[in-house]
Design an enzyme around this catalytic site. Structure first.
Site, PDB file in Angstrom:
ATOM      1  N   TYR A 163       0.946  -1.184   0.056  1.00 26.48           N
ATOM      2  CA  TYR A 163       0.025  -0.067  -0.003  1.00 26.48           C
ATOM      3  C   TYR A 163       0.970   1.297  -0.223  1.00 26.48           C
ATOM      4  CZ  TYR A 163      -4.016  -2.989   1.077  1.00 26.48           C
ATOM      5  OH  TYR A 163      -5.023  -3.825   1.092  1.00 26.48           O
ATOM      6  N   LYS A 174       3.567 -15.481   2.787  1.00 21.83           N
ATOM      7  CA  LYS A 174       3.707 -16.114   1.446  1.00 21.83           C
ATOM      8  C   LYS A 174       5.136 -16.249   0.807  1.00 21.83           C
ATOM      9  CE  LYS A 174       1.285 -18.069  -2.281  1.00 21.83           C
ATOM     10  NZ  LYS A 174       0.825 -19.340  -2.028  1.00 21.83           N
ATOM     11  N   ASP A 225      -2.896 -18.315   1.741  1.00 17.70           N
ATOM     12  CA  ASP A 225      -3.947 -18.713   1.003  1.00 17.70           C
ATOM     13  C   ASP A 225      -4.422 -19.875   2.069  1.00 17.70           C
ATOM     14  OD1 ASP A 225      -1.581 -20.059   0.702  1.00 17.70           O
ATOM     15  OD2 ASP A 225      -2.028 -20.630  -1.386  1.00 17.70           O
ATOM     16  N   ASP A 284      -5.510  -6.891   5.590  1.00 17.78           N
ATOM     17  CA  ASP A 284      -6.798  -6.127   5.162  1.00 17.78           C
ATOM     18  C   ASP A 284      -7.684  -7.300   4.917  1.00 17.78           C
ATOM     19  OD1 ASP A 284      -8.737  -4.419   4.299  1.00 17.78           O
ATOM     20  OD2 ASP A 284      -7.066  -3.617   2.652  1.00 17.78           O
ATOM     21  N   ASP A 334     -11.330  -8.897   7.308  1.00 19.50           N
ATOM     22  CA  ASP A 334     -12.614  -8.699   6.778  1.00 19.50           C
ATOM     23  C   ASP A 334     -13.239 -10.167   6.807  1.00 19.50           C
ATOM     24  OD1 ASP A 334     -12.306  -5.961   6.635  1.00 19.50           O
ATOM     25  OD2 ASP A 334     -12.696  -5.902   4.409  1.00 19.50           O
TER      26      ASP A 334
END
Length: 353
Positions: A138, A188, A220, A244, A248
């Site tokens: 970001y 990852k 994942d 993020d 959620d």
């Protein structure tokens, strides 16, 4: 307690109003609370042309804590990217160095049927996600859209340095020490060198916390495990983008994104407190938004910035009492429940407080 209040856009002003009513009660009970109001997001763009104007920066810089509603709306999607409301959120996090985002995902027993998963899978769910908030893709550079060989190419850069990983790891380990002493770091590393460094540094940092059981999981797999067996997790720590997404996902296990608060902290526990849901412009002004996540954000503020654990627990108990009474906003209502509007739910919490 000098608190900056940024209502923002959409349902932001409605839900913030209910949290402010609670702060007014605390002030009447003798707490030295001073509220100052400012603009952020779309409302700031409308007034000043910028999503995070200098006057707001000055306001939040002198505050002890910030209470924020929500930002954004479809009318702003056509603006140049630097003017979009979400840029206000990124700017305030960066300006105040709010690097540690704490997002609890707690399923109240009364809301087990509201979850999209079977009640026996989510009953008793209590997860804390610790998300790094000021680095990663970001904020990494280079970034942008450019022309290469006659076609447009989008570029974003995932980058973390060792110190950034260490400081969020310390927050996560200390958080785990106060809970069930289990920490899962999500990365990852099998594909991304940046997250190989993340795993290495978290491992090294963990040597200072021998009482915390550290595990690692690829992002994942973590996304799958949150749906398959969410109660295996206690504290999860991860980077900005993965956090993020996973936070959620975890929020929906609880039945409604409207129930979950968050805290974004600097190294001295100055914090920005906000519900994790969005501005929901489709229901703005209709007195149907759920204010409980915002009210619970005040509880987190009392706990983390002002060290008022008793007050935090008192607020959380008031919310539990309301749920036990069968009172619901429409997003968490099931058959036989008494559905309330935004202000009426605020009334109920204040009555139970």
């Amino acid at each position: 307690m000098n608190i900056a209040v940024l209502a923002g856009d959409g349902i932001g002003p409605e839900i913030i109003a209910q949290a402010v009513r609670l702060l007014d009660v605390l002030k009447a009970e003798g707490f030295d609370i001073e509220l100052e109001y400012g603009l952020i997001g779309g409302s700031a763009v409308d007034a000043t042309g910028e999503p995070y104007p200098e006057m707001t920066h000055q306001l939040v810089s002198r505050a002890d804590a910030v209470l924020l509603g929500a930002v954004g709306g479809p009318q702003y999607d056509v603006l140049p990217r630097p003017q979009r409301p979400e840029r206000g959120l990124l700017a305030i996090r960066k300006a105040l160095n709010l690097f540690a985002n704490l997002r609890p995902a707690i399923l109240y027993p009364e809301l087990a049927k509201a979850s999209s998963l079977k009640p026996d899978v989510v009953a008793g769910l209590d997860i804390m996600i610790v998300r790094e908030l000021t680095g990663d893709i970001y904020f990494g550079k280079p970034r942008g859209i450019e022309m290469r060989d006659g076609q447009r190419v989008g570029v974003n850069t995932m980058v973390y340095n060792e110190a950034e990983i260490q400081r969020i790891a310390h927050v996560a380990f200390r958080t785990a020490q106060k809970r069930n002493r289990r920490l899962c770091s999500v990365d990852k590393m099998n594909v991304l060198e940046c997250t190989q460094l993340w795993r290495d540094v978290v491992e090294e940092t963990g040597k200072a916390y021998p009482d915390v059981k550290l595990s690692h999981m690829l992002v994942d797999n973590a996304a799958m495990q949150l749906v398959r067996d969410p109660k295996q997790f206690d504290v999860i720590v991860t980077g900005n983008m993965f956090g993020d997404i996973l936070s959620d996902e975890a929020s929906m296990l609880t039945g409604s994104i409207g129930m979950l608060p968050s805290a974004s902290l600097d190294s001295h526990n100055k914090g920005l407190y906000e519900p994790i849901h969005g501005s929901a412009p489709d229901i703005a002004g209709k007195n149907v938004a759920n204010p409980l996540a915002t009210i619970l954000s005040v509880a987190m503020m009392m706990r983390y910035t002002f060290n008022q654990e008793d007050v935090a627990q008192h607020i959380e108990e008031a919310v539990k009492k309301v749920l036990v009474q069968g009172l619901r906003t429409s997003d968490i209502a099931s058959q036989g429940m008494h559905v309330l509007g935004t202000r009426e739910m605020g009334d109920a919490v204040l009555s139970a407080f």
